[in-house]
Scaffold this motif. Structure first.
Motif, short mmCIF file in Angstrom:
data_model
loop_
_atom_site.label_atom_id
_atom_site.label_comp_id
_atom_site.label_asym_id
_atom_site.label_seq_id
_atom_site.Cartn_x
_atom_site.Cartn_y
_atom_site.Cartn_z
N GLU A 7 47.09 58.86 68.51
CA GLU A 7 45.91 58.32 69.19
C GLU A 7 45.14 59.43 69.89
O GLU A 7 43.90 59.42 69.91
N TYR A 8 45.86 60.39 70.46
CA TYR A 8 45.18 61.53 71.08
C TYR A 8 44.38 62.31 70.04
O TYR A 8 43.20 62.65 70.26
N LYS A 9 44.98 62.61 68.91
CA LYS A 9 44.28 63.37 67.88
C LYS A 9 43.02 62.63 67.40
O LYS A 9 41.96 63.24 67.21
N ASP A 10 43.13 61.33 67.24
CA ASP A 10 41.95 60.55 66.83
C ASP A 10 40.86 60.60 67.89
O ASP A 10 39.67 60.59 67.56
N SER A 11 41.26 60.68 69.15
CA SER A 11 40.28 60.63 70.24
C SER A 11 39.39 61.87 70.29
O SER A 11 38.29 61.82 70.85
N ILE A 12 39.86 63.00 69.75
CA ILE A 12 39.03 64.20 69.79
C ILE A 12 38.29 64.42 68.46
O ILE A 12 37.63 65.45 68.29
N ARG A 13 38.39 63.45 67.58
CA ARG A 13 37.54 63.44 66.38
C ARG A 13 36.30 62.60 66.69
O ARG A 13 36.10 61.51 66.17
N ASP A 14 35.48 63.12 67.61
CA ASP A 14 34.36 62.35 68.14
C ASP A 14 33.01 63.00 67.83
O ASP A 14 32.01 62.70 68.48
N GLY A 15 32.99 63.89 66.87
CA GLY A 15 31.72 64.51 66.48
C GLY A 15 31.30 65.66 67.36
O GLY A 15 30.15 66.14 67.24
N ARG A 16 32.17 66.16 68.23
CA ARG A 16 31.80 67.26 69.13
C ARG A 16 31.47 68.53 68.34
O ARG A 16 32.02 68.78 67.27
N GLU A 17 30.57 69.34 68.92
CA GLU A 17 30.16 70.60 68.29
C GLU A 17 31.06 71.72 68.79
O GLU A 17 30.96 72.15 69.94
N VAL A 18 31.95 72.19 67.93
CA VAL A 18 32.90 73.25 68.28
C VAL A 18 32.69 74.43 67.34
O VAL A 18 32.63 74.26 66.12
N TYR A 19 32.60 75.63 67.91
CA TYR A 19 32.39 76.84 67.12
C TYR A 19 33.47 77.86 67.45
O TYR A 19 33.83 78.07 68.62
N VAL A 20 34.00 78.53 66.43
CA VAL A 20 34.95 79.62 66.62
C VAL A 20 34.84 80.54 65.42
O VAL A 20 34.61 80.10 64.28
N ASN A 21 34.95 81.84 65.66
CA ASN A 21 34.86 82.83 64.57
C ASN A 21 33.57 82.70 63.78
O ASN A 21 33.54 82.92 62.56
N GLY A 22 32.49 82.29 64.44
CA GLY A 22 31.20 82.18 63.77
C GLY A 22 31.07 81.01 62.83
O GLY A 22 30.14 80.97 62.01
N GLU A 23 31.97 80.05 62.94
CA GLU A 23 31.88 78.86 62.08
C GLU A 23 31.90 77.60 62.94
O GLU A 23 32.45 77.58 64.03
N LYS A 24 31.28 76.55 62.41
CA LYS A 24 31.33 75.25 63.06
C LYS A 24 32.57 74.52 62.55
O LYS A 24 32.79 74.41 61.34
N VAL A 25 33.37 74.04 63.47
CA VAL A 25 34.65 73.44 63.12
C VAL A 25 34.43 72.01 62.64
O VAL A 25 33.83 71.19 63.35
N ALA A 26 34.95 71.70 61.47
CA ALA A 26 34.77 70.36 60.91
C ALA A 26 35.75 69.36 61.51
O ALA A 26 35.40 68.20 61.75
N ASP A 27 36.98 69.80 61.76
CA ASP A 27 38.01 68.89 62.30
C ASP A 27 38.90 69.68 63.25
O ASP A 27 39.69 70.52 62.82
N VAL A 28 38.74 69.41 64.53
CA VAL A 28 39.47 70.18 65.55
C VAL A 28 40.99 70.07 65.39
O VAL A 28 41.69 71.10 65.42
N PRO A 29 41.58 68.88 65.25
CA PRO A 29 43.05 68.80 65.21
C PRO A 29 43.70 69.58 64.08
O PRO A 29 44.85 70.03 64.24
N SER A 30 43.01 69.77 62.97
CA SER A 30 43.62 70.46 61.84
C SER A 30 43.20 71.92 61.71
O SER A 30 43.75 72.65 60.88
N HIS A 31 42.23 72.37 62.52
CA HIS A 31 41.78 73.76 62.42
C HIS A 31 42.91 74.70 62.86
O HIS A 31 43.56 74.46 63.87
N PRO A 32 43.16 75.78 62.11
CA PRO A 32 44.31 76.64 62.41
C PRO A 32 44.31 77.25 63.80
O PRO A 32 45.39 77.54 64.34
N MET A 33 43.14 77.46 64.40
CA MET A 33 43.10 78.02 65.75
C MET A 33 43.51 77.00 66.81
O MET A 33 44.05 77.36 67.86
N PHE A 34 43.24 75.72 66.55
CA PHE A 34 43.50 74.68 67.54
C PHE A 34 44.76 73.87 67.26
O PHE A 34 45.36 73.31 68.18
N LYS A 35 45.15 73.81 66.00
CA LYS A 35 46.25 72.94 65.60
C LYS A 35 47.54 73.15 66.40
O LYS A 35 48.19 72.17 66.80
N PRO A 36 47.97 74.41 66.65
CA PRO A 36 49.23 74.57 67.39
C PRO A 36 49.23 73.88 68.75
O PRO A 36 50.20 73.20 69.10
#
Length: 509
Positions: A7-36
């Protein structure tokens, strides 16, 4: 009710604009920088449901099960329960995570204590904080804290430069206030909400300021942009950097591009008096969980250093024992401050149980100011091999493995692979980019060192030593004079002194 990790992971799939390494992140919970870290925070949620850990992670109140970290502390037993829960989390995940909610939510309890101050400005603000504390218990969000602005030229007032260098209100509407500016915040990109408040700012003598604003920000709000620093995860194999790849808490500059904050989320607004009060009392609860992390870090350094000394027989040498003892003294100094802060807890103005403020803040100074020295002692005890040992792949390659086995195996108990794992762990804890980042983070995460000492100055009982010397030296009563608090070379104004007294500095009396 308490949430699950899913439920927590679903809650942050809310369309927020997140950028890292010059890219826009499509899915925060599964992105390698954030997943751990997302996975660790999800595990903390799941620990509240796991039969093996749910008893230590939850508390039942009015028939509802709540997360122990978010529950208001009314007794010493509540603090022992919080301490056990934090230890349970760190031991379950096998490392240290700081910005996961149990530390940051405590900042809201300071506002709970300051409701009388907020009510003088607007009674609605006092009601809002009580509502939000209840909401945290009921909905179990991942709650973080936003403090630091870009600041710009700090020799100038905010109004004398680009006004957006400090977060400020640009417009009032029937629906709420509109804010613009930026805040740095660890974990914001994968959290649900943030207590957003002023940094330590120079308002001069202004009574009112659009920069003196505090609110709860829904991190899925339109107009927010999250621009993150590059994380350490994925830079090198986990076998070689076991901490960097699992425990890096990604820091973010959160851009507020005309973001609407509903009135029910505004906790104080415009009055510099309220902002200064909040800054002065902000960490009276949250410092406990923060300092507790340093205790666990001390355990990690002792464990790595002692294993390294024992495997080579160096633990029999007096010089090595003395250095291990220095680490133990540091560790037990933190432990003593935390334990005494609970045992000598103080009743807050709102009736909560505060850790003893003087002991808590002096413990924080001890933990942070000596950390770099303790890391250097641990480096010495681990030896130079933590910076020269080849990577894990070299221990597996058929042409190099025999040599690694030959030179890294000590005896039947310490074979090459175990020794490599220990050295990799120590290197990542003490010598890596991640280690340097953690050292700086611990130094500044709750405020800079001068603010740590200022908190000690405001909360230490100066009257005791003065009274002792007055009697021992046979001085007259008039030498005690009229009590004033000073900060640096300026006297704190009368109202500020009164607020500090009322907010708990003398609560035990």
């Amino acid at each position: 009710m308490i949430r699950t990790g899913a439920e927590y992971k679903d809650s942050i799939r809310d369309g927020r604009e997140v950028y890292v390494n010059g890219e826009k992140v499509a899915d925060v919970p599964s992105h390698p920088m954030f997943k751990p870290l997302v996975d660790i925070r999800a595990r903390i949620y799941d620990m509240a449901h796991d039969p093996a850990t749910r008893e230590v992670m939850t508390v039942t109140k009015d028939g509802e099960i709540n997360a122990i970290g978010s529950a208001l502390p009314y007794t010493q037993a509540d603090w022992w329960a919080k301490r056990r829960a934090t230890d349970a989390v760190l031991e379950d995940v096998g490392g240290i995570v700081t910005r996961v909610g149990d530390e940051t939510v405590g900042e809201m309890w300071s506002l709970f204590d300051g409701q009388d101050v907020l009510a003088e400005i607007d009674p609605q603000f006092a009601r809002n904080i009580e509502t939000h504390i209840g909401k945290v218990l009921k909905t179990d969000p991942f709650h973080v804290s936003a403090n630091t602005d870009p600041k710009g030229d700090r020799s100038k007032a905010p109004q004398d430069q680009d006004p957006d260098m400090l977060l400020h209100v640009v417009k009032e509407t029937d629906a709420g206030i509109v804010v613009r500016g930026a805040k740095y915040e660890t974990a914001a990109a994968y959290a649900n909400q943030a207590f957003t408040k002023p940094t330590i700012a120079n308002w001069g003598n202004d009574t009112l300021s659009d920069y003196a604003v505090g609110f709860i920000c829904d991190l899925g709000s339109p107009g927010l942009k999250f621009i993150c620093r590059t994380g350490f995860a994925g830079r090198a194999p986990t076998e070689d950097y076991p901490l960097s790849n699992r425990f890096d808490e990604v820091d973010t500059i959160v851009i507020f591009d005309d973001v609407l904050i509903p009135w029910e989320n505004v906790l104080f607004y415009r009055h510099t008096r309220a902002a200064m009060f909040i800054r002065a009392t902000l960490h009276r609860y949250s410092a406990f969980a923060f300092v507790q992390r340093n205790l666990k870090l001390a355990d990690m350094m002792i464990g790595a250093a002692l294993f390294n000394a024992r495997q080579t027989g160096l633990d029999k040498q007096q010089a090595v024992q003395e250095k291990l003892s220095q680490l133990a003294v540091y560790r037990e100094g933190i432990n003593a401050h935390l334990t005494a802060a609970i045992a000598l807890g103080e009743r807050s103005p709102a009736g909560l149980m505060m850790p003893n403020q003087s002991l808590l803040y002096t413990g924080r100074v001890l933990a942070c100011s000596q950390l770099h020295e303790m890391m250097h002692i641990a480096r010495e005890l681990c030896g130079g091999q933590i910076c020269v040992t080849p990577d894990a792949a070299s221990f597996r390659h058929p042409e190099t493995k025999p040599w690694m086995d030959k030179y890294y195996t000590i005896n039947d108990e310490w074979v090459a692979d175990d020794r490599r794992k220990l050295l990799a762990f120590a290197r990542d804890m003490l010598n890596s980019d991640y280690a340097g980042h953690r050292l700086t983070f611990q130094l500044f995460a709750q405020s800079p060192p001068f603010a740590h000492l200022a908190a000690v100055y405001r909360n230490f009982d100066w009257d005791g030593p003065l009274a002792f010397v007055k009697e021992a030296a046979g001085l007259s009563d008039r030498v005690m004079g009229e009590k004033t608090l000073t900060r640096g070379d300026s006297t704190v104004s009368k109202w500020f002194s009164m607020e500090l007294e009322r907010s708990g500095r003398k609560a035990a009396e």
